[in-house]
Design a protein around this motif. Structure first.
Motif, mmCIF file in Angstrom:
data_model
loop_
_atom_site.group_PDB
_atom_site.id
_atom_site.type_symbol
_atom_site.label_atom_id
_atom_site.label_comp_id
_atom_site.label_asym_id
_atom_site.label_seq_id
_atom_site.Cartn_x
_atom_site.Cartn_y
_atom_site.Cartn_z
ATOM 1 N N ARG A 71 0.854 -1.197 0.000
ATOM 2 C CA ARG A 71 0.000 0.000 0.000
ATOM 3 C C ARG A 71 0.890 1.248 0.000
ATOM 4 N NH1 ARG A 71 -2.345 -4.038 2.943
ATOM 5 N NH2 ARG A 71 -4.613 -4.237 3.014
ATOM 6 N N ILE A 72 0.501 2.248 -0.777
ATOM 7 C CA ILE A 72 1.294 3.477 -0.852
ATOM 8 C C ILE A 72 1.337 4.182 0.503
ATOM 9 C CG2 ILE A 72 -0.695 4.496 -2.078
ATOM 10 C CD1 ILE A 72 2.792 5.907 -2.289
ATOM 11 N N HIS A 74 -0.123 3.330 4.771
ATOM 12 C CA HIS A 74 -0.667 2.274 5.642
ATOM 13 C C HIS A 74 -0.179 0.893 5.198
ATOM 14 C CE1 HIS A 74 -3.655 4.913 7.719
ATOM 15 N NE2 HIS A 74 -3.601 5.572 6.574
ATOM 16 N N ARG A 111 -8.454 -3.731 10.206
ATOM 17 C CA ARG A 111 -7.006 -3.627 9.955
ATOM 18 C C ARG A 111 -6.498 -2.347 10.611
ATOM 19 N NH1 ARG A 111 -3.221 -1.696 6.131
ATOM 20 N NH2 ARG A 111 -1.423 -3.058 5.920
ATOM 21 N N GLY A 146 -11.027 4.647 9.021
ATOM 22 C CA GLY A 146 -10.694 5.787 9.862
ATOM 23 C C GLY A 146 -9.291 5.706 10.427
ATOM 24 N N ASN A 147 -9.005 6.623 11.326
ATOM 25 C CA ASN A 147 -7.708 6.688 12.004
ATOM 26 C C ASN A 147 -7.923 6.775 13.512
ATOM 27 O OD1 ASN A 147 -6.101 6.618 9.697
ATOM 28 N ND2 ASN A 147 -5.984 8.852 9.513
ATOM 29 N N PHE A 152 -7.731 15.302 10.137
ATOM 30 C CA PHE A 152 -6.750 14.946 9.118
ATOM 31 C C PHE A 152 -5.897 16.173 8.774
ATOM 32 C CE2 PHE A 152 -5.266 13.196 5.019
ATOM 33 C CZ PHE A 152 -4.770 12.002 5.519
ATOM 34 N N PHE A 160 -3.349 15.364 -1.048
ATOM 35 C CA PHE A 160 -2.907 14.112 -0.435
ATOM 36 C C PHE A 160 -1.573 13.601 -0.989
ATOM 37 C CE2 PHE A 160 -3.129 9.456 0.374
ATOM 38 C CZ PHE A 160 -3.246 9.496 1.758
ATOM 39 N N ILE A 220 -13.704 10.346 11.208
ATOM 40 C CA ILE A 220 -13.204 11.683 10.867
ATOM 41 C C ILE A 220 -14.233 12.532 10.125
ATOM 42 C CG2 ILE A 220 -11.414 13.033 9.662
ATOM 43 C CD1 ILE A 220 -9.486 10.731 10.322
ATOM 44 N N HIS A 221 -14.551 12.179 8.901
ATOM 45 C CA HIS A 221 -15.486 13.005 8.126
ATOM 46 C C HIS A 221 -16.860 13.027 8.790
ATOM 47 C CE1 HIS A 221 -12.603 12.432 4.908
ATOM 48 N NE2 HIS A 221 -12.698 11.137 5.111
ATOM 49 N N PHE A 337 -9.905 -1.935 1.415
ATOM 50 C CA PHE A 337 -10.960 -1.075 1.967
ATOM 51 C C PHE A 337 -11.321 0.019 0.975
ATOM 52 C CE2 PHE A 337 -9.100 -2.836 5.821
ATOM 53 C CZ PHE A 337 -10.231 -3.125 6.562
ATOM 54 N N LEU A 353 -12.410 16.193 1.140
ATOM 55 C CA LEU A 353 -11.382 15.166 1.338
ATOM 56 C C LEU A 353 -12.007 13.790 1.116
ATOM 57 C CD1 LEU A 353 -8.366 15.008 2.355
ATOM 58 C CD2 LEU A 353 -9.335 14.260 4.514
ATOM 59 N N ARG A 357 -11.325 10.623 -1.657
ATOM 60 C CA ARG A 357 -11.088 9.243 -1.210
ATOM 61 C C ARG A 357 -12.005 8.264 -1.933
ATOM 62 N NH1 ARG A 357 -11.377 8.610 5.087
ATOM 63 N NH2 ARG A 357 -10.110 6.772 4.665
ATOM 64 N N SER A 360 -9.968 7.395 -4.870
ATOM 65 C CA SER A 360 -8.607 6.884 -4.710
ATOM 66 C C SER A 360 -8.527 5.412 -4.327
ATOM 67 C CB SER A 360 -7.899 7.732 -3.653
ATOM 68 O OG SER A 360 -6.590 7.288 -3.479
ATOM 69 N N TYR A 361 -9.384 4.982 -3.432
ATOM 70 C CA TYR A 361 -9.221 3.616 -2.907
ATOM 71 C C TYR A 361 -9.588 2.570 -3.950
ATOM 72 C CZ TYR A 361 -8.534 5.698 1.701
ATOM 73 O OH TYR A 361 -8.052 6.427 2.755
ATOM 74 N N GLN A 365 -6.688 -0.197 -5.621
ATOM 75 C CA GLN A 365 -6.805 -1.667 -5.520
ATOM 76 C C GLN A 365 -6.473 -2.328 -6.852
ATOM 77 O OE1 GLN A 365 -6.765 -2.137 -2.619
ATOM 78 N NE2 GLN A 365 -8.008 -0.552 -1.665
HETATM 79 FE FE1 HDD Z 1 -6.357 6.878 3.096
HETATM 80 C C1 HDD Z 1 -5.269 3.697 2.812
HETATM 81 C C2 HDD Z 1 -7.293 6.256 6.364
HETATM 82 C C3 HDD Z 1 -7.302 10.156 3.452
HETATM 83 C C4 HDD Z 1 -5.771 7.389 -0.186
HETATM 84 N N1 HDD Z 1 -6.270 5.300 4.358
HETATM 85 C C5 HDD Z 1 -5.793 4.057 4.037
HETATM 86 C C6 HDD Z 1 -5.936 3.184 5.168
HETATM 87 C C7 HDD Z 1 -6.496 3.911 6.172
HETATM 88 C C8 HDD Z 1 -6.719 5.237 5.647
HETATM 89 C C9 HDD Z 1 -6.836 3.441 7.561
HETATM 90 C C10 HDD Z 1 -5.490 1.739 5.208
HETATM 91 C C11 HDD Z 1 -6.564 0.812 4.740
HETATM 92 C C12 HDD Z 1 -6.106 -0.617 4.892
HETATM 93 O O1 HDD Z 1 -5.840 -1.001 6.039
HETATM 94 O O2 HDD Z 1 -6.017 -1.302 3.884
HETATM 95 N N2 HDD Z 1 -7.054 8.005 4.622
HETATM 96 C C13 HDD Z 1 -7.472 7.532 5.844
HETATM 97 C C14 HDD Z 1 -8.162 8.593 6.542
HETATM 98 C C15 HDD Z 1 -8.155 9.686 5.733
HETATM 99 C C16 HDD Z 1 -7.471 9.317 4.518
HETATM 100 C C17 HDD Z 1 -8.780 8.445 7.916
HETATM 101 C C18 HDD Z 1 -8.743 11.052 5.957
HETATM 102 C C19 HDD Z 1 -9.751 11.278 6.732
HETATM 103 N N3 HDD Z 1 -6.476 8.483 1.873
HETATM 104 C C20 HDD Z 1 -6.916 9.736 2.195
HETATM 105 C C21 HDD Z 1 -6.955 10.574 1.007
HETATM 106 C C22 HDD Z 1 -6.530 9.779 -0.038
HETATM 107 C C23 HDD Z 1 -6.245 8.470 0.540
HETATM 108 C C24 HDD Z 1 -7.401 12.014 0.974
HETATM 109 C C25 HDD Z 1 -6.369 10.095 -1.490
HETATM 110 C C26 HDD Z 1 -6.901 11.086 -2.106
HETATM 111 N N4 HDD Z 1 -5.573 5.764 1.616
HETATM 112 C C27 HDD Z 1 -5.458 6.173 0.319
HETATM 113 C C28 HDD Z 1 -4.948 5.093 -0.606
HETATM 114 C C29 HDD Z 1 -4.847 3.861 0.355
HETATM 115 C C30 HDD Z 1 -5.229 4.467 1.702
HETATM 116 C C31 HDD Z 1 -3.741 5.447 -1.376
HETATM 117 C C32 HDD Z 1 -3.569 3.053 0.345
HETATM 118 C C33 HDD Z 1 -3.985 1.619 0.321
HETATM 119 C C34 HDD Z 1 -5.404 1.649 0.123
HETATM 120 O O3 HDD Z 1 -5.845 2.934 0.044
HETATM 121 O O4 HDD Z 1 -6.134 0.698 0.014
HETATM 122 O O5 HDD Z 1 -5.840 4.894 -1.622
#
Ligand code: HDD
Length: 684
Positions: A71-72, A74, A111, A146-147, A152, A160, A220-221, A337, A353, A357, A360-361, A365
């Motif tokens: 993952r880029i 997390h 996770r 979430g976190n 954030f 991001f 968060i949101h 996710f 934000l 997302r 992005s997710y 994948q």
């Molecule tokens: Fe994200 C993974 C939480 C903003 C793009 N994010 C990822 C994971 C968590 C969060 C817990 C790990 C999921 C896992 O366990 O597989 N991210 C957040 C929270 C955010 C947030 C709480 C703001 C409230 N994220 C955010 C933004 C972007 C992303 C604004 C892109 C525009 N996040 C990603 C991702 C990841 C990711 C690059 C990497 C691996 C994945 O998604 O599945 O798409």
């Protein structure tokens, strides 16, 4: 009959034997039974290996491709299975089926993760932690991604990639790994004052949690709940750990990186394996547009919280994590996710934000898992039936029958299977009027970047404030660019003058001018819920106590302590200079860990049970001296018998409330001794 193949001698081997008894047959990926898994096919015993060896080629081919892109963000995470149970149904607010009935259970997988480090990095750096939950509901998967921090760094998804590039290891040198203490992160932060609120949380003790079991989680949101009549409310989701929120001390977390890279992963795994199932309450903050409009900040801004003193939390369910994964790759690496996974009754707000997302997710994948069919991987697949007209693609594992791969169709009229149809009760986006010009702007209501970080700072205890000030000082001391340090200080002045002064003093710098603020901060009431120490759960549950003994220790005292700790819900762990079993006063005893490999850093409290002779000897052993000295410095309870005194004296331990006799230890071990801190560390 030929002898079965013996892997030690290399003798025997006959396909006739394969599959006999209970042991499954080893085969190639295409089902051909294998007779020899030790030797490749050669021309002569010492001759060249033959290209013909399809068994060798297939095995190496598969091995060469065993890894997928991490993952880029997390990348490093730990998973657990469990269930969510609705305890207070909310059909009036949401028609989500998982919230419909008291006692209704929904399977989940969670996770937990760090953000910045790679998949092989450590568990305890200073970082935000991910807290992502997939609910396999009977109306589809809902992913609450979430976190452990409720805000954030940025307000708009377009920032991001910049945020993440800045925090990850620097592009030219490839370091530091899993750390925000470097130029590029603080450069970015100092130029983006909206990040300050989250930065303060990350620099607080929240950035170094004691355990995934002792961590809050936040959606968060602002999201929306929608009931069967289509009425909407705004909602924020919170996870509250039943064990309370607990954190490490910075020096302890840094040392744990040396003692146990897998500190959090092991802790989660062992708790579940021992039947101490981690539990969290799910709570919601529900509010309407009228309340939202009355707040001095925007509920669509993810850099803001709504304090629970303003909108109280309502607990609607609990989550129990009761099963470890069977396979790390299949259930962790392949787990995907998607914040876009919502179910009828839950909807998105217009948080910019969140909207980024939603794209992005799904997109990531495809690059991680290689196929648009990643939803068919067992851990990602819904547990409820799912059907549509999407077809084919790489790694398609379904075999749809019939011709109905389009909709609408009238094939049913001819007696054929016409396939699935949309239905009225399916997911319907909450309707809201939208009007406006196309603009690339940030709303005025997002412009106050300082009031909430100030509220966070003001809500902390004196120790917690000291931890924040020293964490920022530490991080900025790793920043080499002086202008960046100064710019951070100029931003901090807007948060709190005292904080800025303390950091400037810690760096031996003069305070620069205050940064211009886009909007002047307003005074917000401090919130008790933002402090860990003010909400400390004094319990031994989930906590681990290290018990050091050596030759001649009183066995009965060790046994007594072990059972007292267990009775109080804690986990005892015995430590001795040698593990295999040593002679104590009263019998032989094996230890769980060897002294050199079991420093006090990995325990919540320690006990030292020693004969004075052994204590005198251990007073010259740096591991033993360090064991008690660090426990003291990390503000832990230390229980000891009289015999242990020479060791404690050598380590310079000064008696205080947390230094007790053995009988008082189980109670003392429920706390950390914050008052001790000012005596052993400069908290300026
Ligand atoms: Fe994200 C993974 C939480 C903003 C793009 N994010 C990822 C994971 C968590 C969060 C817990 C790990 C999921 C896992 O366990 O597989 N991210 C957040 C929270 C955010 C947030 C709480 C703001 C409230 N994220 C955010 C933004 C972007 C992303 C604004 C892109 C525009 N996040 C990603 C991702 C990841 C990711 C690059 C990497 C691996 C994945 O998604 O599945 O798409």
């Amino acid at each position: 009959m030929a002898k079965p193949y013996d892997s030690m001698t290399g003798e025997g081997g006959d396909t006739q034997q394969i599959g006999r008894g209970d042991t499954p047959v080893m085969t190639t990926n295409h089902g051909t039974p294998i007779s020899d898994n030790q030797n490749s096919l050669k021309a002569g015993a010492r001759g060249p290996t033959l290209l013909e060896d399809f068994i060798l080629r297939e095995k190496i081919f598969h091995f060469d491709h065993e890894r997928i892109p991490e993952r880029i963000v997390h990348a490093r995470g730990s998973v657990a299975h469990g269930y969510f149970e609705c305890t207070d149904p909310i059909p009036d607010l949401s028609r989500a089926s998982l919230f419909s009935e008291q006692g209704k259970r929904t399977e989940v997988i969670v996770r937990f993760s760090t953000v910045a480090g790679g998949a092989g990095s450590v568990d305890t750096p200073r970082d935000v932690r991910g807290f992502a939950t997939k609910f396999y509901t009977d109306e589809g998967n809902w992913d609450l991604v979430g976190n452990n921090i409720p805000v954030f760094f940025i307000q708009d998804a377009i920032k991001f990639p910049d945020l993440i590039h800045s925090v990850k290891m620097e592009a030219d040198r490839g370091f530091p790994q899993a750390a925000s203490a470097h130029d590029t992160f603080w450069d970015f932060v100092s130029l983006m004052p909206e990040s300050l609120h989250t930065v303060l949380w990350a620099m607080s003790d929240r950035g170094i949690p004691r355990s995934y079991r002792m961590m809050e989680g936040f959606g968060i949101h602002t999201f929306k709940l929608v009931n069967a009549e289509g009425q909407e409310s705004f909602v924020k989701f919170h996870w509250r750990p039943r064990l309370g929120t607990q954190s490490l001390i910075w020096d302890e977390s840094a040392k744990i990186q040396g003692a146990d890279n897998d500190f959090h992963r092991r802790d989660l795994w062992e708790a579940i394996a021992n039947g101490d199932y981690p539990e969290y309450d799910l709570a919601i903050q529900v509010f309407d547009q009228e309340l939202a409009a009355s707040l001095p900040y925007d509920v669509l801004d993810p850099t803001k919280i709504i304090p629970e003193e303003v909108v109280p939390l309502r607990v609607i369910g609990r989550m129990v994590l009761d099963r470890n994964p069977d396979n790390h790759f299949a259930e962790n690496e392949q787990l995907a996710f998607l914040p876009s996974n919502v179910v009828p009754g839950i909807d998105f707000s217009d948080d910019p934000l969140l909207h980024g997302r939603l794209f992005s997710y799904l997109d990531t994948q495809k690059s991680r898992l290689g196929t648009t069919n990643f939803h068919q991987i067992p851990v990602n697949a819904p547990k409820c039936p799912y059907a549509n007209m999407m077809r084919d693609g790489m790694m398609q594992t379904h075999v749809p029958k019939g011709r109905a791969n389009y909709e609408p169709n009238s094939l049913a009229e001819a007696g054929e299977d016409g396939g699935p149809r949309p239905r009225q009760e399916g997911f319907r986006t909450a309707s809201q009027p939208v009007e406006g010009e196309k603009l690339r702007v940030r709303p005025e209501t997002f412009a106050d970047h300082y009031s909430q970080p100030r509220m966070f700072w003001k809500s902390q205890t004196a120790n917690e404030q000291a931890h924040i000030a020293s964490a920022i000082t530490f991080e900025l001391s790793k920043v080499a660019l002086q202008h960046v340090r100064l710019r951070v200080l100029s931003q901090l002045r807007n948060v709190d003058e005292e904080l800025a002064e303390r950091v400037a003093k810690g760096l031996a710098l003069s305070l620069p001018d205050r940064a211009p603020a886009a909007r002047d901060p307003v005074a917000l009431e401090p919130s008790e819920a933002l402090s860990i120490q003010k909400r400390w759960h004094a319990t031994l549950e989930g906590r681990k106590v290290g018990i050091l003994f050596a030759e001649g220790s009183e066995k009965a005292a060790v046994d007594r302590l072990i059972s007292q700790i267990r009775d109080a819900g804690g986990t005892p762990f015995t430590i001795a200079p040698k593990v295999g079993g040593i002679a104590l006063e009263g019998g032989k005893m094996e230890a769980d860990g060897q002294l050199a490999g079991s420093p006090s850093w990995i325990f919540d409290a320690v006990a030292v049970v020693l004969s004075s002779e052994a204590a005198g000897k251990l007073a010259h052993d740096s591991a033993a001296v360090g064991f008690v000295m660090d426990a003291f410095a990390h503000l832990k309870a230390i229980g000891h018998d009289d015999g242990a005194k020479p060791l404690l004296d050598r380590a310079g331990i000064k008696a205080d409330e947390g230094v007790t006799d053995l009988a008082s230890l189980p109670k003392a071990a429920t706390l950390r001794y914050w008052d001790r801190e000012k005596k052993i560390r400069d908290l300026a």
